[in-house]
Write a protein that holds these residues in place. Sequence first.
Motif, PDB file in Angstrom:
ATOM      1  N   ALA A   5       0.610  -1.383  -0.225  1.00 31.85           N
ATOM      2  CA  ALA A   5      -0.080  -0.370  -0.108  1.00 31.85           C
ATOM      3  C   ALA A   5       0.912   1.140   0.110  1.00 31.85           C
ATOM      4  CB  ALA A   5      -0.551   0.102   1.285  1.00 31.85           C
ATOM      5  N   SER A   6       1.938   1.244   0.605  1.00 26.90           N
ATOM      6  CA  SER A   6       2.916   2.393   0.256  1.00 26.90           C
ATOM      7  C   SER A   6       2.897   2.730  -0.816  1.00 26.90           C
ATOM      8  CB  SER A   6       4.008   2.181   1.781  1.00 26.90           C
ATOM      9  OG  SER A   6       3.068   1.657   3.379  1.00 26.90           O
ATOM     10  N   ILE A   7       3.721   1.325  -1.006  1.00 23.20           N
ATOM     11  CA  ILE A   7       4.203   1.381  -2.109  1.00 23.20           C
ATOM     12  C   ILE A   7       3.774   2.377  -3.740  1.00 23.20           C
ATOM     13  CG2 ILE A   7       5.358   0.030  -4.557  1.00 23.20           C
ATOM     14  CD1 ILE A   7       6.421  -1.761  -2.595  1.00 23.20           C
ATOM     15  N   LEU A   8       2.205   1.981  -3.479  1.00 24.97           N
ATOM     16  CA  LEU A   8       1.272   2.005  -4.730  1.00 24.97           C
ATOM     17  C   LEU A   8       0.864   3.326  -3.993  1.00 24.97           C
ATOM     18  CD1 LEU A   8      -1.679  -1.155  -4.579  1.00 24.97           C
ATOM     19  CD2 LEU A   8       0.582  -0.237  -5.820  1.00 24.97           C
ATOM     20  N   GLN A   9       0.569   3.822  -3.159  1.00 20.07           N
ATOM     21  CA  GLN A   9       0.733   5.188  -2.755  1.00 20.07           C
ATOM     22  C   GLN A   9       1.293   6.333  -2.684  1.00 20.07           C
ATOM     23  OE1 GLN A   9       0.181   5.690   1.757  1.00 20.07           O
ATOM     24  NE2 GLN A   9      -0.890   7.976   1.501  1.00 20.07           N
ATOM     25  N   THR A  10       2.914   5.176  -2.802  1.00 22.29           N
ATOM     26  CA  THR A  10       3.879   6.354  -3.049  1.00 22.29           C
ATOM     27  C   THR A  10       4.287   6.321  -4.998  1.00 22.29           C
ATOM     28  OG1 THR A  10       5.350   5.228  -1.539  1.00 22.29           O
ATOM     29  CG2 THR A  10       6.621   6.800  -3.445  1.00 22.29           C
ATOM     30  N   LEU A  11       3.415   5.747  -5.737  1.00 21.41           N
ATOM     31  CA  LEU A  11       3.543   5.702  -6.796  1.00 21.41           C
ATOM     32  C   LEU A  11       2.132   6.164  -7.430  1.00 21.41           C
ATOM     33  CD1 LEU A  11       4.408   1.823  -8.195  1.00 21.41           C
ATOM     34  CD2 LEU A  11       5.543   4.308  -8.245  1.00 21.41           C
ATOM     35  N   ALA A  12       1.000   6.352  -7.106  1.00 24.75           N
ATOM     36  CA  ALA A  12       0.132   7.422  -6.446  1.00 24.75           C
ATOM     37  C   ALA A  12       0.211   9.229  -7.119  1.00 24.75           C
ATOM     38  CB  ALA A  12      -0.886   7.479  -6.393  1.00 24.75           C
ATOM     39  N   ALA A  13       1.124   9.377  -5.857  1.00 26.50           N
ATOM     40  CA  ALA A  13       1.834  10.878  -6.611  1.00 26.50           C
ATOM     41  C   ALA A  13       1.228  11.441  -5.319  1.00 26.50           C
ATOM     42  CB  ALA A  13       2.461  10.957  -7.693  1.00 26.50           C
ATOM     43  N   GLY A  14      -0.095  11.018  -4.899  1.00 28.76           N
ATOM     44  CA  GLY A  14      -1.416  12.407  -4.174  1.00 28.76           C
ATOM     45  C   GLY A  14      -1.770  12.699  -6.111  1.00 28.76           C
ATOM     46  N   GLY A  15      -2.261  11.470  -6.951  1.00 28.47           N
ATOM     47  CA  GLY A  15      -3.096  12.248  -7.616  1.00 28.47           C
ATOM     48  C   GLY A  15      -2.566  13.535  -8.572  1.00 28.47           C
ATOM     49  N   VAL A  16      -1.068  13.601  -8.283  1.00 29.98           N
ATOM     50  CA  VAL A  16      -0.766  15.003  -9.542  1.00 29.98           C
ATOM     51  C   VAL A  16      -0.631  13.939 -11.372  1.00 29.98           C
ATOM     52  CG1 VAL A  16       0.826  16.942  -9.695  1.00 29.98           C
ATOM     53  CG2 VAL A  16       0.308  16.234  -7.436  1.00 29.98           C
ATOM     54  N   THR A  17      -0.823  14.623 -11.687  1.00 29.79           N
ATOM     55  CA  THR A  17      -0.832  13.924 -13.024  1.00 29.79           C
ATOM     56  C   THR A  17       0.558  13.939 -14.153  1.00 29.79           C
ATOM     57  OG1 THR A  17      -3.239  14.777 -13.886  1.00 29.79           O
ATOM     58  CG2 THR A  17      -1.387  13.912 -15.859  1.00 29.79           C
ATOM     59  N   GLN A  18       1.159  15.267 -13.579  1.00 31.97           N
ATOM     60  CA  GLN A  18       2.565  15.186 -13.621  1.00 31.97           C
ATOM     61  C   GLN A  18       3.150  14.800 -12.917  1.00 31.97           C
ATOM     62  OE1 GLN A  18       3.698  19.614 -14.004  1.00 31.97           O
ATOM     63  NE2 GLN A  18       5.393  19.026 -14.988  1.00 31.97           N
ATOM     64  N   GLN A  19       3.558  14.842 -12.026  1.00 28.53           N
ATOM     65  CA  GLN A  19       4.228  13.636 -11.174  1.00 28.53           C
ATOM     66  C   GLN A  19       4.271  11.778 -11.393  1.00 28.53           C
ATOM     67  OE1 GLN A  19       3.055  14.376  -6.999  1.00 28.53           O
ATOM     68  NE2 GLN A  19       4.620  16.143  -6.820  1.00 28.53           N
ATOM     69  N   GLN A  20       2.753  11.338 -11.157  1.00 23.90           N
ATOM     70  CA  GLN A  20       2.769  10.169 -12.306  1.00 23.90           C
ATOM     71  C   GLN A  20       2.968   9.549 -13.359  1.00 23.90           C
ATOM     72  OE1 GLN A  20      -1.837  10.108 -12.406  1.00 23.90           O
ATOM     73  NE2 GLN A  20      -2.067   9.616 -10.237  1.00 23.90           N
ATOM     74  N   GLN A  21       3.489  10.500 -14.605  1.00 25.37           N
ATOM     75  CA  GLN A  21       4.160  10.747 -15.342  1.00 25.37           C
ATOM     76  C   GLN A  21       5.533  10.331 -15.114  1.00 25.37           C
ATOM     77  OE1 GLN A  21       2.079  13.907 -17.992  1.00 25.37           O
ATOM     78  NE2 GLN A  21       0.560  12.847 -18.525  1.00 25.37           N
ATOM     79  N   MET A  22       6.302  11.462 -13.893  1.00 27.70           N
ATOM     80  CA  MET A  22       7.502  11.828 -14.300  1.00 27.70           C
ATOM     81  C   MET A  22       7.709   9.990 -13.569  1.00 27.70           C
ATOM     82  SD  MET A  22       8.967  14.260 -15.674  1.00 27.70           S
ATOM     83  CE  MET A  22      10.897  13.946 -14.133  1.00 27.70           C
ATOM     84  N   ILE A  23       6.772   9.186 -12.863  1.00 25.99           N
ATOM     85  CA  ILE A  23       7.073   8.583 -11.463  1.00 25.99           C
ATOM     86  C   ILE A  23       7.311   7.051 -12.778  1.00 25.99           C
ATOM     87  CG2 ILE A  23       6.866   6.418  -9.981  1.00 25.99           C
ATOM     88  CD1 ILE A  23       5.826   9.338  -8.920  1.00 25.99           C
ATOM     89  N   ALA A  24       6.224   7.464 -13.719  1.00 26.02           N
ATOM     90  CA  ALA A  24       5.940   6.184 -14.661  1.00 26.02           C
ATOM     91  C   ALA A  24       7.199   6.065 -15.442  1.00 26.02           C
ATOM     92  CB  ALA A  24       4.635   5.860 -15.787  1.00 26.02           C
ATOM     93  N   ALA A  25       7.896   7.289 -16.600  1.00 21.26           N
ATOM     94  CA  ALA A  25       8.720   7.304 -17.208  1.00 21.26           C
ATOM     95  C   ALA A  25       9.856   6.618 -16.520  1.00 21.26           C
ATOM     96  CB  ALA A  25       8.826   8.643 -17.799  1.00 21.26           C
ATOM     97  N   GLY A  26       9.999   6.931 -15.330  1.00 18.52           N
ATOM     98  CA  GLY A  26      11.475   6.533 -15.080  1.00 18.52           C
ATOM     99  C   GLY A  26      11.368   5.408 -14.289  1.00 18.52           C
TER     100      GLY A  26
END
Length: 99
Positions: free
Chosen positions: A55-76
Amino acid sequence: MRKEKPSLAVSGSLKQTLIKTASTVALTVLLIALLRELLRILPWLDQVTGLHAGASILQTLAAGGVTQQQQMIAAGLMLLCFLVAVVLVRVGEKVFTRS
């Protein structure tokens, strides 16, 4: 002027490059698919183990719902999968050349 045939070394080198490129792309896709499956089973793993690491990993990857941060995490994560694929192809190349 005579046209010279390309040497076997050049055509072999091209063949090796194409094989390594295709292998790298295939491994990258496979690693991304495995990562997606791993993320999918994290809630089940938390339920079985009683921990909350998934749950902690998924919460971190969700980046608080901020789309730009989610895209950066996905690209990384995709870049990480690509780099792992490159390393695996190089190791595989060394293993096959020794055989």
